[in-house]
Every structure is written in structure tokens, then in C-alpha cells.
Design a protein around this motif. Structure first.
Motif, PDB file in Angstrom:
ATOM      1  N   THR A  36       0.843  -1.187   0.000  1.00  0.00           N
ATOM      2  CA  THR A  36       0.000   0.000   0.000  1.00  0.00           C
ATOM      3  C   THR A  36       0.882   1.240   0.000  1.00  0.00           C
ATOM      4  OG1 THR A  36      -0.092   0.059   2.427  1.00  0.00           O
ATOM      5  CG2 THR A  36      -1.829  -1.175   1.292  1.00  0.00           C
ATOM      6  N   SER A  37       0.252   2.392  -0.116  1.00  0.00           N
ATOM      7  CA  SER A  37       0.982   3.660  -0.044  1.00  0.00           C
ATOM      8  C   SER A  37       0.812   4.231   1.362  1.00  0.00           C
ATOM      9  CB  SER A  37       0.488   4.630  -1.117  1.00  0.00           C
ATOM     10  OG  SER A  37       1.266   5.817  -1.130  1.00  0.00           O
ATOM     11  N   GLU A  38       0.060   5.311   1.506  1.00  0.00           N
ATOM     12  CA  GLU A  38      -0.075   5.924   2.826  1.00  0.00           C
ATOM     13  C   GLU A  38      -0.954   5.105   3.778  1.00  0.00           C
ATOM     14  OE1 GLU A  38       2.398   7.508   2.459  1.00  0.00           O
ATOM     15  OE2 GLU A  38       1.950   9.634   2.767  1.00  0.00           O
ATOM     16  N   LYS A  39      -1.658   4.127   3.255  1.00  0.00           N
ATOM     17  CA  LYS A  39      -2.469   3.264   4.116  1.00  0.00           C
ATOM     18  C   LYS A  39      -1.614   2.550   5.151  1.00  0.00           C
ATOM     19  CE  LYS A  39      -6.002  -0.375   3.929  1.00  0.00           C
ATOM     20  NZ  LYS A  39      -5.339  -1.399   4.750  1.00  0.00           N
ATOM     21  N   HIS A  40      -0.348   2.273   4.827  1.00  0.00           N
ATOM     22  CA  HIS A  40       0.495   1.558   5.791  1.00  0.00           C
ATOM     23  C   HIS A  40       0.715   2.375   7.062  1.00  0.00           C
ATOM     24  CE1 HIS A  40       4.008   3.996   4.502  1.00  0.00           C
ATOM     25  NE2 HIS A  40       4.616   3.551   5.588  1.00  0.00           N
ATOM     26  N   LEU A  41       0.552   3.699   6.954  1.00  0.00           N
ATOM     27  CA  LEU A  41       0.737   4.554   8.128  1.00  0.00           C
ATOM     28  C   LEU A  41      -0.352   4.303   9.162  1.00  0.00           C
ATOM     29  CD1 LEU A  41       1.561   7.923   6.290  1.00  0.00           C
ATOM     30  CD2 LEU A  41       3.179   6.163   7.063  1.00  0.00           C
ATOM     31  N   ILE A  42      -1.586   4.303   8.719  1.00  0.00           N
ATOM     32  CA  ILE A  42      -2.690   4.113   9.662  1.00  0.00           C
ATOM     33  C   ILE A  42      -2.832   2.640  10.055  1.00  0.00           C
ATOM     34  CG2 ILE A  42      -4.566   3.889   7.964  1.00  0.00           C
ATOM     35  CD1 ILE A  42      -6.159   5.795   9.982  1.00  0.00           C
ATOM     36  N   ASP A  43      -2.462   1.740   9.153  1.00  0.00           N
ATOM     37  CA  ASP A  43      -2.453   0.317   9.528  1.00  0.00           C
ATOM     38  C   ASP A  43      -1.442   0.078  10.649  1.00  0.00           C
ATOM     39  OD1 ASP A  43      -4.425  -0.444   7.747  1.00  0.00           O
ATOM     40  OD2 ASP A  43      -3.028  -1.105   6.197  1.00  0.00           O
ATOM     41  N   GLY A  44      -0.293   0.717  10.555  1.00  0.00           N
ATOM     42  CA  GLY A  44       0.716   0.588  11.604  1.00  0.00           C
ATOM     43  C   GLY A  44       0.258   1.221  12.907  1.00  0.00           C
ATOM     44  N   TYR A  45      -0.377   2.373  12.790  1.00  0.00           N
ATOM     45  CA  TYR A  45      -0.911   3.060  13.977  1.00  0.00           C
ATOM     46  C   TYR A  45      -1.879   2.149  14.724  1.00  0.00           C
ATOM     47  CZ  TYR A  45      -3.791   6.309  16.692  1.00  0.00           C
ATOM     48  OH  TYR A  45      -4.481   6.923  17.701  1.00  0.00           O
ATOM     49  N   ARG A  46      -2.796   1.546  13.994  1.00  0.00           N
ATOM     50  CA  ARG A  46      -3.797   0.685  14.639  1.00  0.00           C
ATOM     51  C   ARG A  46      -3.150  -0.576  15.214  1.00  0.00           C
ATOM     52  NH1 ARG A  46      -7.881   2.063   9.849  1.00  0.00           N
ATOM     53  NH2 ARG A  46      -9.099   3.683  10.898  1.00  0.00           N
ATOM     54  N   PHE A  47      -2.210  -1.132  14.491  1.00  0.00           N
ATOM     55  CA  PHE A  47      -1.495  -2.318  14.962  1.00  0.00           C
ATOM     56  C   PHE A  47      -0.862  -2.060  16.327  1.00  0.00           C
ATOM     57  CE2 PHE A  47       2.427  -4.720  15.405  1.00  0.00           C
ATOM     58  CZ  PHE A  47       2.094  -5.999  14.999  1.00  0.00           C
ATOM     59  N   CYS A  48      -0.178  -0.929  16.448  1.00  0.00           N
ATOM     60  CA  CYS A  48       0.506  -0.609  17.701  1.00  0.00           C
ATOM     61  C   CYS A  48      -0.461  -0.197  18.808  1.00  0.00           C
ATOM     62  CB  CYS A  48       1.553   0.491  17.468  1.00  0.00           C
ATOM     63  SG  CYS A  48       2.970  -0.051  16.481  1.00  0.00           S
ATOM     64  N   MET A  49      -1.497   0.553  18.462  1.00  0.00           N
ATOM     65  CA  MET A  49      -2.472   0.968  19.472  1.00  0.00           C
ATOM     66  C   MET A  49      -3.185  -0.247  20.074  1.00  0.00           C
ATOM     67  SD  MET A  49      -2.395   4.192  20.144  1.00  0.00           S
ATOM     68  CE  MET A  49      -3.977   4.562  20.916  1.00  0.00           C
ATOM     69  N   GLU A  50      -3.476  -1.250  19.258  1.00  0.00           N
ATOM     70  CA  GLU A  50      -4.141  -2.462  19.752  1.00  0.00           C
ATOM     71  C   GLU A  50      -3.296  -3.171  20.810  1.00  0.00           C
ATOM     72  OE1 GLU A  50      -4.846  -4.729  16.240  1.00  0.00           O
ATOM     73  OE2 GLU A  50      -6.516  -3.459  15.571  1.00  0.00           O
ATOM     74  N   ARG A  51      -1.989  -2.943  20.762  1.00  0.00           N
ATOM     75  CA  ARG A  51      -1.063  -3.575  21.701  1.00  0.00           C
ATOM     76  C   ARG A  51      -0.652  -2.630  22.834  1.00  0.00           C
ATOM     77  NH1 ARG A  51      -1.359  -5.628  17.051  1.00  0.00           N
ATOM     78  NH2 ARG A  51      -0.820  -7.812  16.580  1.00  0.00           N
TER      79      ARG A  51
END
Length: 199
Positions: free
Chosen positions: A65-80
Motif C-alpha cells: 500500500t501507499s499511505e495506508k500503511h501509516l494508519i495500519d501501523g498506527y492501529r497495529f501498535c495501538m491495539e497492543r
């Protein structure tokens, strides 16, 4: 779950199996650059900096993905529960706190775009944010490099939108900030890199 180096390494390895690519080695070199520079800063933790570097692109686990990886990463880390790592998943791409300075494509929903716009504008950056922004520009998948080489690498892949020079200038400002903190060239912390001595 408290973030530590072993966990960050395990998560990156997991992500690389889901979406193999050069981004994995790039992340490892970013992390090493963060660790080496942070180790010379009295107010930063080398281990924390290493974790943030490893995870800055973790959102790429979800695919190409392009900028989607930014928010995917944000959610990944917030979930943890990794709030700072989550912030850096977005902030590393915005050394200038304005979503309009993106060089990627916003392959996200309108709702996610608005969330990111607000988040970027209101985030409080500290030296961990700035360090990952800097080290992201010091690492190719093949190893450490001069900032200028990485600038060209990104320009070839993304083109040179009007914000390009402003982004470069900001990274150079951050470089100067860390060189003041460590009392010398950042390149001395990056094995194999020879600094251009022409002034």
C-alpha cells in the motif's frame, strides 16, 4: 504488553512473512541507526529508539500500500498499547506537520484521511519522532547511506512534488539538531558511511 526489543523483532519477523519485501531490511537499518544515535544522547533510550525504528513501517504487514500503511501501523501498535510507537507509524512520514506534504497516495477511506489529517496537525513530536524521521532517510534496504542518496532514491520512486525540497530541508534541520546533541557527525554512528567533506 510492554514493548521491548525482542517483541519488536518478533513482530517485524511476523510482518515480513505476511508481506515479504525490501521494507523489512530497510526497517532493520532504520532501527540500528536510531539505536546508534540515541546511544549518544543522554535523554534518549537506545532500546526504545531501536523498537520505534523496527516498527515504524509495521503497517506494511497488511500488503503493498501507499499511505495506508501509516494508519495500519498506527492501529497495529495501538491495539497492543504501544502509543508512542503508534504515533511514530504516522509521524515518521510527516516531518512537516501538514498532511498536504505527503509524497504518497492516500489509499484510505475519507474517514481515515480526516483522522490522519487531525492527528498529524495536533501530534506533539519529541526527539523519538524526529530521530525516526531522520533515520528513515539514512537507511536503504542494503544498508546505511548519506541523506542525499536516500533523497534521490525516494525521488526516483515517488517523483518530486512541490513539497520535496521543503521536506529535504526539514530533514537537514533534524540532522543538525542531533549533531548538536551528540557533538559530532551522525555519520560516525553509521558503519560504512563516508561523509562528504566538501562544504
Amino acid at each position: 504488553m510492554e514493548l521491548n526489543c525482542r517483541i519488536a523483532e518478533t513482530e517485524l519477523e511476523w510482518a515480513g512473512k505476511l508481506n515479504p519485501g525490501k521494507w523489512i531490511e530497510h526497517s532493520r537499518f532504520v532501527a540500528l541507526a536510531c539505536k546508534n544515535i540515541a546511544a549518544q544522547c543522554e535523554d534518549l533510550s537506545a532500546d526504545q529508539a531501536y523498537c520505534f525504528g523496527l516498527l515504524h513501517d509495521i503497517g506494511r504487514y497488511a500488503g503493498v500500500t501507499s499511505e495506508k500503511h501509516l494508519i495500519d501501523g498506527y492501529r497495529f501498535c495501538m491495539e497492543r498499547g504501544w502509543k508512542k510507537a503508534a504515533q511514530i507509524c504516522i509521524s515518521h512520514a510527516f516531518m512537516i506537520q501538514d498532511i498536504e506534504t505527503s509524497i504518497g497516495t492516500f489509499d484510505v477511506s475519507d474517514q481515515d484521511y480526516l483522522f490522519m489529517k487531525h492527528f498529524i496537525k495536533n501530534a506533539v513530536y519529541d526527539d523519538y519522532d524526529r530521530l525516526v524521521q531522520l533515520c528513515d532517510a539514512l537507511a536503504l534496504p542494503s544498508g546505511f547511506c548519506l541523506l542525499e542518496k536516500r533523497f534521490v532514491d525516494v525521488a526516483i520512486r515517488y517523483g518530486t512534488p512541490p513539497v520535496t525540497v521543503a521536506r529535504w530541508k526539514k530533514i537537514l534541520e533534524i540532522k543538525m539538531l542531533f549533531e548538536e546533541k551528540i557533538g559530532g557527525s551522525i555519520y560516525k554512528q553509521l558503519p560504512g558511511v563516508v561523509e562528504n567533506t566538501f562544504k
